[in-house]
Design an enzyme around this catalytic site. Structure first.
Site, PDB file in Angstrom:
ATOM      1  N   HIS A 233      -7.788  -6.799   1.100  1.00 49.54           N
ATOM      2  CA  HIS A 233      -7.139  -6.092   2.256  1.00 49.54           C
ATOM      3  C   HIS A 233      -7.980  -6.003   3.386  1.00 49.54           C
ATOM      4  CE1 HIS A 233      -4.740  -2.924   3.623  1.00 49.54           C
ATOM      5  NE2 HIS A 233      -5.810  -1.734   3.237  1.00 49.54           N
TER       6      HIS A 233
ATOM      7  N   HIS B 117      -1.919   3.907  -4.844  1.00 47.65           N
ATOM      8  CA  HIS B 117      -1.994   2.423  -4.918  1.00 47.65           C
ATOM      9  C   HIS B 117      -3.639   2.126  -5.147  1.00 47.65           C
ATOM     10  CE1 HIS B 117      -2.440   3.062  -0.488  1.00 47.65           C
ATOM     11  NE2 HIS B 117      -3.310   1.999  -0.657  1.00 47.65           N
TER      12      HIS B 117
ATOM     13  N   ASP C 138      -6.592  -0.740  -3.669  1.00 50.59           N
ATOM     14  CA  ASP C 138      -6.582  -1.678  -2.660  1.00 50.59           C
ATOM     15  C   ASP C 138      -7.479  -3.000  -3.345  1.00 50.59           C
ATOM     16  OD1 ASP C 138      -5.659  -0.086  -0.627  1.00 50.59           O
ATOM     17  OD2 ASP C 138      -7.558   0.112   0.533  1.00 50.59           O
TER      18      ASP C 138
ATOM     19  N   GLU D 120      -5.775   5.127  -3.700  1.00 55.21           N
ATOM     20  CA  GLU D 120      -5.437   6.188  -2.309  1.00 55.21           C
ATOM     21  C   GLU D 120      -4.339   6.970  -2.844  1.00 55.21           C
ATOM     22  OE1 GLU D 120      -7.133   3.131   0.791  1.00 55.21           O
ATOM     23  OE2 GLU D 120      -5.227   2.935   0.134  1.00 55.21           O
TER      24      GLU D 120
ATOM     25  N   HIS E 228       0.668  -1.095   0.006  1.00 57.11           N
ATOM     26  CA  HIS E 228      -0.020   0.041   0.140  1.00 57.11           C
ATOM     27  C   HIS E 228       0.945   1.435  -0.007  1.00 57.11           C
ATOM     28  CE1 HIS E 228      -3.720  -2.322   0.400  1.00 57.11           C
ATOM     29  NE2 HIS E 228      -2.769  -3.108   1.050  1.00 57.11           N
TER      30      HIS E 228
ATOM     31  N   HIS F 268     -13.963   1.658   3.599  1.00 53.79           N
ATOM     32  CA  HIS F 268     -13.245   0.610   2.788  1.00 53.79           C
ATOM     33  C   HIS F 268     -14.005  -0.520   2.614  1.00 53.79           C
ATOM     34  CE1 HIS F 268      -8.914   1.961   3.876  1.00 53.79           C
ATOM     35  NE2 HIS F 268      -8.784   1.418   2.880  1.00 53.79           N
TER      36      HIS F 268
HETATM   37 ZN    ZN Z   1      -4.448   0.935   0.770  1.00 54.55          ZN
END
Ligand code: ZN
Length: 229
Positions: A66, A60, A62, A190, A56, A178
């Site tokens: 995650h 990046h 996700d 992000e 991360h 998230h």
């Molecule tokens: Zn992340």
């Protein structure tokens, strides 16, 4: 500065990514990247480096895995999750650690649909590299669930996280944003930067991660492809 007109069929590539290196600002508790020489022109006839970095790091993506034990790994996520029409939502001018609710998305309501990449612009990228960057505004769980209900599966932000980041006396541990997006098989991009560039709105956004077989996330080169057509 106005950009040059583009020839037919050409695109202008707007970089929306932070550089990756020892000074990359990482999530509290994570370690910054280490880039060490492996081979050199002088000794081996070519240059190459070893990379030691968290999944991360920097700008990046996700993967659902995650946060979710049974969630899709990065290599299994459909590639269309990482590209789509940019819908830049202006959430600038907020105080640190302000929750961004569903009402912030009202002006862009008609564009919140499958295939859209919703880019939440807080302007917090101006704090990148400082402590202030940790105290970013964040997406409320309610707002994230609203986006998912409208079919959005790709949400990007110019912050460290869509949720509030725990740092110093702030013991944030609510991962609602998230969980809503990743729980729907989506991805969160992000640490974007430059979302205020006017031509990003409506452009094609792309941020493809490495095809890590069991990855929970990976750095991306996030760009907007702007055409005059
Ligand atoms: Zn992340």
């Amino acid at each position: 500065m106005p950009s040059e007109p583009l020839a037919p069929g050409r695109v202008r590539v707007v970089d929306l990514s932070h550089p990756v290196g020892p000074s990359t600002q990482v999530f509290p508790g994570d370690t910054p990247p280490v880039v060490s020489p492996a081979c050199s022109l002088a000794a081996d006839g070519y240059n190459s480096v070893r990379l030691d970095l968290g999944s991360h790091t920097g700008t990046h993506a996700d993967a659902p895995y995650h946060f979710l034990e049974d969630g899709l790994r990065l290599g299994d996520l459909p590639l269309d999750r990482f590209t789509g029409t940019a819908v830049v939502v202006d959430a600038t001018g907020l105080a640190p650690r302000t929750a961004i609710g569903p009402e912030a998305f009202t002006p862009w309501e008609g564009r919140l649909a499958p295939g859209a990449v919703v880019l939440v612009r807080t302007g917090w990228d101006r704090h990148y590299g400082t402590e202030d960057y940790f105290h970013h505004p964040y997406l409320s769980g309610e707002a994230a669930r609203m986006l998912v209900e409208r079919g959005v599966r790709t949400v990007g932000l110019d912050t460290l996280s869509p949720d509030e980041t725990p740092y110093a006396e702030y013991e944030a541990d609510d991962w609602s944003a998230h969980l809503a997006i990743l729980g729907a098989g989506g991805t969160v991009i992000e640490n974007l930067r430059g979302l205020g560039t006017a031509e990003v709105q409506g452009a094609r956004f792309c941020a493809f991660p490495l095809r890590l077989e069991s990855g929970d996330g990976a750095p991306v080169r996030a760009v907007a492809l702007v055409s005059d057509e």
